[in-house]
Design a protein around this motif. Structure first.
Motif, mmCIF file in Angstrom:
data_model
loop_
_atom_site.group_PDB
_atom_site.id
_atom_site.type_symbol
_atom_site.label_atom_id
_atom_site.label_comp_id
_atom_site.label_asym_id
_atom_site.label_seq_id
_atom_site.Cartn_x
_atom_site.Cartn_y
_atom_site.Cartn_z
ATOM 1 N N PRO A 447 -65.409 15.770 -44.087
ATOM 2 C CA PRO A 447 -65.015 14.673 -43.192
ATOM 3 C C PRO A 447 -63.545 14.289 -43.346
ATOM 4 O O PRO A 447 -63.208 13.119 -43.480
ATOM 5 N N VAL A 448 -62.702 15.283 -43.366
ATOM 6 C CA VAL A 448 -61.252 15.052 -43.427
ATOM 7 C C VAL A 448 -60.610 15.862 -42.314
ATOM 8 O O VAL A 448 -61.128 16.900 -41.900
ATOM 9 N N LYS A 449 -59.485 15.379 -41.830
ATOM 10 C CA LYS A 449 -58.763 16.087 -40.783
ATOM 11 C C LYS A 449 -57.469 16.666 -41.338
ATOM 12 O O LYS A 449 -56.864 16.092 -42.244
ATOM 13 N N SER A 450 -57.081 17.788 -40.788
ATOM 14 C CA SER A 450 -55.818 18.410 -41.182
ATOM 15 C C SER A 450 -55.011 18.740 -39.944
ATOM 16 O O SER A 450 -55.557 18.928 -38.851
ATOM 17 N N VAL A 451 -53.707 18.831 -40.133
ATOM 18 C CA VAL A 451 -52.800 19.130 -39.032
ATOM 19 C C VAL A 451 -52.785 20.627 -38.790
ATOM 20 O O VAL A 451 -52.790 21.440 -39.722
ATOM 21 N N GLY A 452 -52.797 21.016 -37.538
ATOM 22 C CA GLY A 452 -52.700 22.416 -37.162
ATOM 23 C C GLY A 452 -51.867 22.588 -35.918
ATOM 24 O O GLY A 452 -51.391 21.607 -35.321
ATOM 25 N N VAL A 453 -51.652 23.827 -35.538
ATOM 26 C CA VAL A 453 -50.912 24.154 -34.318
ATOM 27 C C VAL A 453 -51.778 25.081 -33.492
ATOM 28 O O VAL A 453 -52.145 26.166 -33.940
ATOM 29 N N MET A 454 -52.121 24.646 -32.288
ATOM 30 C CA MET A 454 -52.960 25.453 -31.409
ATOM 31 C C MET A 454 -52.357 25.390 -30.007
ATOM 32 O O MET A 454 -52.213 24.315 -29.423
ATOM 33 N N ASN A 492 -61.394 32.975 -37.905
ATOM 34 C CA ASN A 492 -60.828 33.039 -36.556
ATOM 35 C C ASN A 492 -61.854 32.634 -35.503
ATOM 36 O O ASN A 492 -61.561 31.868 -34.575
ATOM 37 N N ARG A 493 -63.085 33.114 -35.672
ATOM 38 C CA ARG A 493 -64.124 32.773 -34.697
ATOM 39 C C ARG A 493 -64.454 31.287 -34.731
ATOM 40 O O ARG A 493 -64.612 30.646 -33.678
ATOM 41 N N ILE A 494 -64.592 30.723 -35.932
ATOM 42 C CA ILE A 494 -64.938 29.304 -36.030
ATOM 43 C C ILE A 494 -63.856 28.444 -35.400
ATOM 44 O O ILE A 494 -64.141 27.526 -34.617
ATOM 45 N N ILE A 495 -62.608 28.721 -35.720
ATOM 46 C CA ILE A 495 -61.508 27.908 -35.185
ATOM 47 C C ILE A 495 -61.401 28.049 -33.677
ATOM 48 O O ILE A 495 -61.139 27.068 -32.964
ATOM 49 N N ASN A 496 -61.632 29.250 -33.155
ATOM 50 C CA ASN A 496 -61.518 29.474 -31.713
ATOM 51 C C ASN A 496 -62.717 28.972 -30.928
ATOM 52 O O ASN A 496 -62.580 28.502 -29.799
ATOM 53 N N GLU A 497 -63.912 29.068 -31.524
ATOM 54 C CA GLU A 497 -65.126 28.779 -30.767
ATOM 55 C C GLU A 497 -65.700 27.392 -30.998
ATOM 56 O O GLU A 497 -66.481 26.902 -30.180
ATOM 57 N N VAL A 498 -65.336 26.752 -32.106
ATOM 58 C CA VAL A 498 -65.883 25.428 -32.402
ATOM 59 C C VAL A 498 -64.778 24.398 -32.193
ATOM 60 O O VAL A 498 -63.897 24.212 -33.039
ATOM 61 N N ARG A 499 -64.801 23.757 -31.054
ATOM 62 C CA ARG A 499 -63.768 22.758 -30.739
ATOM 63 C C ARG A 499 -63.939 21.539 -31.643
ATOM 64 O O ARG A 499 -64.997 20.921 -31.661
ATOM 65 N N GLY A 500 -62.893 21.231 -32.389
ATOM 66 C CA GLY A 500 -62.959 20.140 -33.345
ATOM 67 C C GLY A 500 -62.694 20.613 -34.758
ATOM 68 O O GLY A 500 -62.567 19.802 -35.686
ATOM 69 N N ILE A 501 -62.615 21.950 -34.948
ATOM 70 C CA ILE A 501 -62.321 22.531 -36.255
ATOM 71 C C ILE A 501 -61.009 23.311 -36.161
ATOM 72 O O ILE A 501 -60.858 24.149 -35.266
ATOM 73 N N ASN A 502 -60.080 23.047 -37.068
ATOM 74 C CA ASN A 502 -58.826 23.815 -37.042
ATOM 75 C C ASN A 502 -58.467 24.413 -38.400
ATOM 76 O O ASN A 502 -57.377 24.960 -38.569
ATOM 77 N N ARG A 503 -59.390 24.285 -39.364
ATOM 78 C CA ARG A 503 -59.102 24.868 -40.683
ATOM 79 C C ARG A 503 -60.423 25.267 -41.355
ATOM 80 O O ARG A 503 -61.402 24.536 -41.311
ATOM 81 N N VAL A 504 -60.420 26.466 -41.975
ATOM 82 C CA VAL A 504 -61.584 26.972 -42.682
ATOM 83 C C VAL A 504 -61.157 27.359 -44.098
ATOM 84 O O VAL A 504 -60.152 28.052 -44.279
ATOM 85 N N VAL A 505 -61.914 26.905 -45.103
ATOM 86 C CA VAL A 505 -61.625 27.235 -46.497
ATOM 87 C C VAL A 505 -62.849 27.906 -47.102
ATOM 88 O O VAL A 505 -63.967 27.761 -46.609
ATOM 89 N N TYR A 506 -62.639 28.653 -48.201
ATOM 90 C CA TYR A 506 -63.729 29.374 -48.863
ATOM 91 C C TYR A 506 -63.872 28.893 -50.289
ATOM 92 O O TYR A 506 -62.896 28.820 -51.033
ATOM 93 N N ASP A 507 -65.095 28.560 -50.670
ATOM 94 C CA ASP A 507 -65.415 28.002 -51.984
ATOM 95 C C ASP A 507 -65.574 29.146 -52.996
ATOM 96 O O ASP A 507 -66.464 29.983 -52.848
ATOM 97 N N ILE A 508 -64.725 29.162 -54.026
ATOM 98 C CA ILE A 508 -64.806 30.215 -55.050
ATOM 99 C C ILE A 508 -65.217 29.633 -56.401
ATOM 100 O O ILE A 508 -64.771 30.090 -57.450
ATOM 101 N N SER A 509 -66.110 28.646 -56.378
ATOM 102 C CA SER A 509 -66.609 28.028 -57.608
ATOM 103 C C SER A 509 -67.925 28.678 -58.011
ATOM 104 O O SER A 509 -68.782 28.938 -57.171
ATOM 105 N N GLY A 510 -68.084 28.938 -59.301
ATOM 106 C CA GLY A 510 -69.338 29.467 -59.802
ATOM 107 C C GLY A 510 -70.272 28.343 -60.206
ATOM 108 O O GLY A 510 -69.909 27.168 -60.247
#
Length: 519
Positions: A447-454, A492-510
């Motif tokens: 539930p946080v927003k980040s700045v992007g360029v689209m 790329n698919r999530i950012i392009n196809e899901v309006r309202g999302i502009n950043r995707v991160v990957y969890d690398i915690s064990g």
């Protein structure tokens, strides 16, 4: 009905892994807190007892101790890590801080004994048997209790394993339950089969007949309602109960607004059309989301969701003549994680909405046919019952659904964004072949927003985190090392196809230190 090995839990993160290793040898075992009532141990009449590891120091005041009955029953006892130290301290040995702590790989020289007979990784040039093991300790046994001898050692830990062969008491400073100890399964197998003399009667085909018999004996001619979520656990529970009592079972599928993409349709088609199970579909999306407004704490969200389910089942039970039972897909890890010890030294990890009994107002008795099974046993049972493989091996989905994959307050807008992102993630994992290589994968809404360029314009939108892990037992897990090209495609698919999302991160915690789910 089965010979039972008792595991007393001193708070180790690997206790459930001990149980899984023993179950894999076709021996039934149960986990109880270290301070369980001695009468329960007496009544259980275990054929052997295992004392788990734990974070405490055995020589400190008020350190966790095994009930004295453990050493008086006349059955074999195996202490692992802290369990070995507690055994040594209680039997008049000495435990102290280790001069050199050991965390990770260690090489042990092994002496002749029944526990290690014909078990070794290699023999050195001097003819000494060697075991490669995994250690995790800052304390050690400094002096043996009377009657014990050293059966494994190295320079850092002179007493790395001990045995009193006459009483069949054994202590291991290392962890045989983890895969890093290469001969660990052989050691546990030796303890339960040769030393405890357990049979091999714990298997799913036998369990089906036993479970059906128990269900029929308890339920008789009364009716059962089951909360069907579409996940593996409730689906297998439904198939098992239906096998036992047929049309006496009515499944209630509640769409709480927190399901995965198209899940309601898939569940109804699978059970009502393909398996001929009576399923009532209830649309309660508005009800759940309204109750969750303003709530951010994950434990409180779980309680709200659990309470709403109970209210709905109470309403449905009133409409079904002779409904006397509420069935749930509770499995053994749910029970263990929700249970703390009497002294609170073995802590509750998280509560589960389907654990803890039912309110008196529900006027139903609880039926939990999977309560003693681990997840992989549930899957094995599902296949034995004839459920489709793609349903049985579907990745786990938490009981509260997306309610605990949306961090903070749950809103309809957030759930819609998360559903779309999660569907894309799973679709690409399946297409690439990585779905079968991971044990659990899902998207999390931040539930946080980040700045992007689209499109040459500034965007200010939400963030999705992706989580994929590989594990055998869900007690420990490694983050899945997905290819960068696959992650790039998913992002790329999530950012392009899901309006309202502009950043995707990957969890690398064990796991540990993180849990698999975020909440």
């Amino acid at each position: 009905m089965h010979s039972t090995v008792l595991i007393l839990d001193f708070g180790s993160q690997y206790t459930q892994l001990i149980a899984r290793r023993i179950r894999a040898t076709n021996v039934y075992c149960e986990i109880h807190p270290f301070d369980v009532d001695p009468q329960i141990i007496q009544d259980m009449a275990p054929i052997g007892i295992i004392l788990s590891g734990g974070p405490a120091s055995a020589f400190t005041e008020n350190a966790p101790r095994a009930p004295q009955i453990v050493f008086e029953l006349g059955v074999p006892v195996l202490g692992i890590c802290y369990g070995m130290q507690a055994m040594a301290d209680q039997l008049n040995g000495k435990v102290a801080n280790a001069l050199a702590r050991e965390f990770g790989y260690a090489e042990l020289m092994v002496e002749p004994c029944r526990l290690f007979e014909n078990i070794q990784d290699r023999v050195n040039a001097g003819g000494q048997k060697i075991l490669d093991v995994w250690m995790s300790h800052g304390d050690r046994v400094d002096a043996l209790p009377p009657g014990f001898s050293i059966i494994a050692h190295n320079a850092a830990t002179p007493i790395a394993a001990m045995a009193d062969e006459s009483r069949q008491f054994y202590g291991l400073q290392f962890h045989p339950e983890v895969t890093h100890t290469l001969q660990g399964c052989a050691i546990l197998d030796r303890f339960v089969h040769d030393i405890c003399q357990a049979g091999s009667d714990w298997n799913m085909p036998n369990y089906i007949d036993e479970a059906i018999g128990r269900i029929r004996a308890r339920v008789g001619n009364e009716r059962v309602i089951l909360g069907l979520s579409g996940g593996v656990d409730s689906s297998v529970a439904a198939a098992l109960i239906h096998r036992a009592i047929g049309d006496q079972l009515t499944c209630v599928f509640v769409d709480n607004g927190l399901l995965r993409q198209h899940e309601a349709k898939q569940v109804m088609e699978t059970f009502s059309r393909n398996l001929a199970v009576n399923v009532i579909h209830i649309d309660a999306r508005r009800q759940f989301l309204e109750r969750l407004q303003g709530t951010s704490d994950p434990e409180q969200k779980r309680r709200i969701i659990g309470r709403e389910f109970v209210e709905i089942f109470q309403q449905e039970a009133a409409r079904i003549d002779d409904a006397k039972w509420l069935a749930q897909g509770t499995i053994y890890p749910d029970v263990i994680e929700s249970a703390g010890s009497k002294t609170q030294k073995a802590r509750t990890i998280k509560s589960h909405h389907n654990v803890g009994g039912l309110p008196d107002t529900l006027h139903l008795e609880l039926l939990e046919p999977l309560r003693e099974l681990f997840k992989d046993e549930v899957r094995e049972l599902g296949l034995a019952l004839g459920l489709p493989r793609d349903l049985v091996f579907r990745h786990p989905f938490p009981g509260p659904g997306l309610g605990v994959r949306i961090l903070g307050e749950v809103k309809y807008e957030y759930a819609e964004l998360l559903r779309q992102a999660d569907a894309i993630f799973i679709e690409e994992l399946k297409y690439s072949g990585w779905y079968e290589k991971t044990a659990q994968a899902f998207a999390v809404f931040l539930p946080v927003k980040s700045v992007g360029v689209m499109g040459d314009s500034r965007s200010y939108e939400y963030v999705i985190a992706l989580r994929a892990v590989q594990t055998e037992d869900y007690m420990t897990a490694h983050w899945a090392e997905l290819p960068y090209t696959l992650l790039a495609k998913i992002s790329n698919r999530i950012i392009n196809e899901v309006r309202g999302i502009n950043r995707v991160v990957y969890d690398i915690s064990g796991k540990p230190p993180a849990t698999i789910e975020w909440e």
